[in-house]
Design an enzyme around this catalytic site. Structure first.
Site, PDB file in Angstrom:
ATOM      1  N   TYR A 137       0.842  -1.195   0.000  1.00 39.42           N
ATOM      2  CA  TYR A 137       0.000   0.000   0.000  1.00 39.42           C
ATOM      3  C   TYR A 137       0.878   1.245   0.000  1.00 39.42           C
ATOM      4  O   TYR A 137       1.899   1.293   0.702  1.00 39.42           O
ATOM      5  CB  TYR A 137      -0.882   0.041   1.246  1.00 39.42           C
ATOM      6  CG  TYR A 137      -2.031  -0.928   1.222  1.00 39.42           C
ATOM      7  CD1 TYR A 137      -3.295  -0.530   0.803  1.00 39.42           C
ATOM      8  CD2 TYR A 137      -1.859  -2.243   1.621  1.00 39.42           C
ATOM      9  CE1 TYR A 137      -4.370  -1.417   0.794  1.00 39.42           C
ATOM     10  CE2 TYR A 137      -2.921  -3.143   1.612  1.00 39.42           C
ATOM     11  CZ  TYR A 137      -4.164  -2.729   1.195  1.00 39.42           C
ATOM     12  OH  TYR A 137      -5.212  -3.616   1.170  1.00 39.42           O
ATOM     13  N   TYR A 176      -1.906 -10.593   0.105  1.00 39.27           N
ATOM     14  CA  TYR A 176      -0.682 -10.131   0.776  1.00 39.27           C
ATOM     15  C   TYR A 176      -0.613 -10.670   2.197  1.00 39.27           C
ATOM     16  O   TYR A 176      -1.623 -11.089   2.767  1.00 39.27           O
ATOM     17  CB  TYR A 176      -0.569  -8.608   0.758  1.00 39.27           C
ATOM     18  CG  TYR A 176      -1.661  -7.845   1.482  1.00 39.27           C
ATOM     19  CD1 TYR A 176      -1.645  -7.687   2.864  1.00 39.27           C
ATOM     20  CD2 TYR A 176      -2.701  -7.259   0.771  1.00 39.27           C
ATOM     21  CE1 TYR A 176      -2.625  -6.975   3.523  1.00 39.27           C
ATOM     22  CE2 TYR A 176      -3.695  -6.547   1.427  1.00 39.27           C
ATOM     23  CZ  TYR A 176      -3.657  -6.413   2.797  1.00 39.27           C
ATOM     24  OH  TYR A 176      -4.642  -5.704   3.445  1.00 39.27           O
ATOM     25  N   ARG A 197      -3.889 -12.619   3.495  1.00 36.66           N
ATOM     26  CA  ARG A 197      -5.253 -12.196   3.245  1.00 36.66           C
ATOM     27  C   ARG A 197      -5.517 -12.398   1.751  1.00 36.66           C
ATOM     28  O   ARG A 197      -4.626 -12.182   0.934  1.00 36.66           O
ATOM     29  CB  ARG A 197      -5.426 -10.703   3.550  1.00 36.66           C
ATOM     30  CG  ARG A 197      -5.179 -10.323   5.015  1.00 36.66           C
ATOM     31  CD  ARG A 197      -6.127  -9.218   5.405  1.00 36.66           C
ATOM     32  NE  ARG A 197      -7.496  -9.707   5.313  1.00 36.66           N
ATOM     33  CZ  ARG A 197      -8.529  -9.002   4.847  1.00 36.66           C
ATOM     34  NH1 ARG A 197      -8.357  -7.762   4.446  1.00 36.66           N
ATOM     35  NH2 ARG A 197      -9.739  -9.538   4.778  1.00 36.66           N
ATOM     36  N   HIS A 200      -8.066  -8.059  -2.291  1.00 37.18           N
ATOM     37  CA  HIS A 200      -9.305  -7.311  -2.038  1.00 37.18           C
ATOM     38  C   HIS A 200      -9.162  -5.840  -2.402  1.00 37.18           C
ATOM     39  O   HIS A 200      -8.066  -5.286  -2.415  1.00 37.18           O
ATOM     40  CB  HIS A 200      -9.726  -7.426  -0.570  1.00 37.18           C
ATOM     41  CG  HIS A 200      -8.633  -7.035   0.379  1.00 37.18           C
ATOM     42  ND1 HIS A 200      -7.695  -7.936   0.835  1.00 37.18           N
ATOM     43  CD2 HIS A 200      -8.303  -5.857   0.944  1.00 37.18           C
ATOM     44  CE1 HIS A 200      -6.845  -7.321   1.640  1.00 37.18           C
ATOM     45  NE2 HIS A 200      -7.187  -6.052   1.713  1.00 37.18           N
ATOM     46  N   HIS A 202     -10.570  -2.159  -1.005  1.00 34.27           N
ATOM     47  CA  HIS A 202     -11.214  -1.525   0.145  1.00 34.27           C
ATOM     48  C   HIS A 202     -12.072  -0.368  -0.361  1.00 34.27           C
ATOM     49  O   HIS A 202     -11.677   0.331  -1.294  1.00 34.27           O
ATOM     50  CB  HIS A 202     -10.179  -0.903   1.078  1.00 34.27           C
ATOM     51  CG  HIS A 202      -9.316  -1.872   1.807  1.00 34.27           C
ATOM     52  ND1 HIS A 202      -9.644  -2.375   3.045  1.00 34.27           N
ATOM     53  CD2 HIS A 202      -8.108  -2.405   1.501  1.00 34.27           C
ATOM     54  CE1 HIS A 202      -8.671  -3.176   3.466  1.00 34.27           C
ATOM     55  NE2 HIS A 202      -7.727  -3.217   2.552  1.00 34.27           N
TER      56      HIS A 202
HETATM   57 FE   FE2 Z   1      -6.094  -4.533   2.653  1.00 37.76          FE
END
Ligand code: FE2
Length: 264
Positions: A137, A176, A197, A200, A202
């Site tokens: 991110y 990730y 995870r 996805h 967000h």
């Molecule tokens: Fe996330």
């Protein structure tokens, strides 16, 4: 002297039940003194590493979130630790901020925003954030010191049109790992659990007169969809991915989702 925040003053009730259940686990599994000593030492290490928020959110955050969503009867999901307010407002046709030659597969994400009664919402804001094709991110200092994407990469805000619809071009996020260098990761390894995870997107979706919806969208066929380490996947949030030929013959994926907001 440390005082406990009594939020609603249910400490007696909840603590009594919590202790009864933990004592039950100790008895059921005949926990030994050595195991008890190791557990205490582990809890100390979590505090020393400053990982209590991480450990709690990994194992318990999605359960608390579930209660919140159920109360509003919406398909919400945990916000996660990587939201940054103030992402750029995009102009149509919407393309998420990204680097020249951003890695990963192109994703064209379409959908709508409406009330739970099906009434389309004109001008609803979708504040979207996601990782890049390396699972990173923008704007997040990672403990492993990895190279970060530029500020606001794959973070942006856009709005629905007069019919409540939207379309945005981005890249497909990837699964990730949660931070695994500290005691939280050590516990996962000790249990033989992976730290992933599923991929996805967000989103925070907001419109006047409605409760803000914080949610995540997942993709069918993801290898971690059944074993999300933070237990955040809900069946209605799993989207179908389709593949098609995009501009220049480059393959691109499409997916669609209709956000439904609860009226205030
Ligand atoms: Fe996330």
């Amino acid at each position: 002297m440390t005082e406990v925040n009594t939020v609603g003053n249910r400490i007696d009730t909840i603590l009594t039940d919590l202790l009864a259940r933990i004592r039950g686990v100790i008895l059921d599994h005949r926990v030994t003194e050595d195991e008890y000593a190791a557990a205490k030492q582990y809890l100390i290490s979590v505090g020393e590493a400053g990982e209590w928020p991480l450990l709690a959110d990994v194992f318990l955050g999605s359960t608390v979130e579930r209660l919140h969503s159920d109360a509003l009867d919406v398909d919400g999901a945990i916000e996660g630790p990587f939201y940054i307010p103030g992402a750029p407002e995009l102009t149509a046709p919407y393309v998420m901020p990204m680097r020249e030659g951003e890695g990963g597969d192109v994703l064209v994400f379409t959908g709508s925003v409406a009330g739970k009664d099906g009434q389309p919402i004109d001008g609803a804001e979708i504040d979207m954030w996601q990782c890049d094709s390396r699972g990173t991110y923008a704007g997040i200092p990672y403990p492993d010191g990895r190279e970060l994407p530029p500020q606001w990469n794959l973070r942006g805000r856009f709005r629905t049109d007069g019919s409540g619809d939207f379309e945005v071009r981005t890249i497909l996020p990837v699964p990730y790992e949660i931070p695994k260098a500290g005691p939280t990761g050590a516990l996962l390894r000790a249990a033989g659990w992976h730290p992933f995870r599923p991929a996805h997107l967000h989103a925070r979706v907001s419109a006047p007169g409605y409760h803000q919806l914080i949610t995540q969208l997942y993709f069918e066929g993801d290898p971690y969809i059944e074993s999300d380490i933070v237990n955040g996947v809900k069946a209605p949030l799993i989207c179908k991915l389709d593949k098609r030929d995009g501009p220049g013959g480059r393959a691109e994926f499409t997916t669609s989702y209709d956000f439904r907001l609860a009226a205030v």
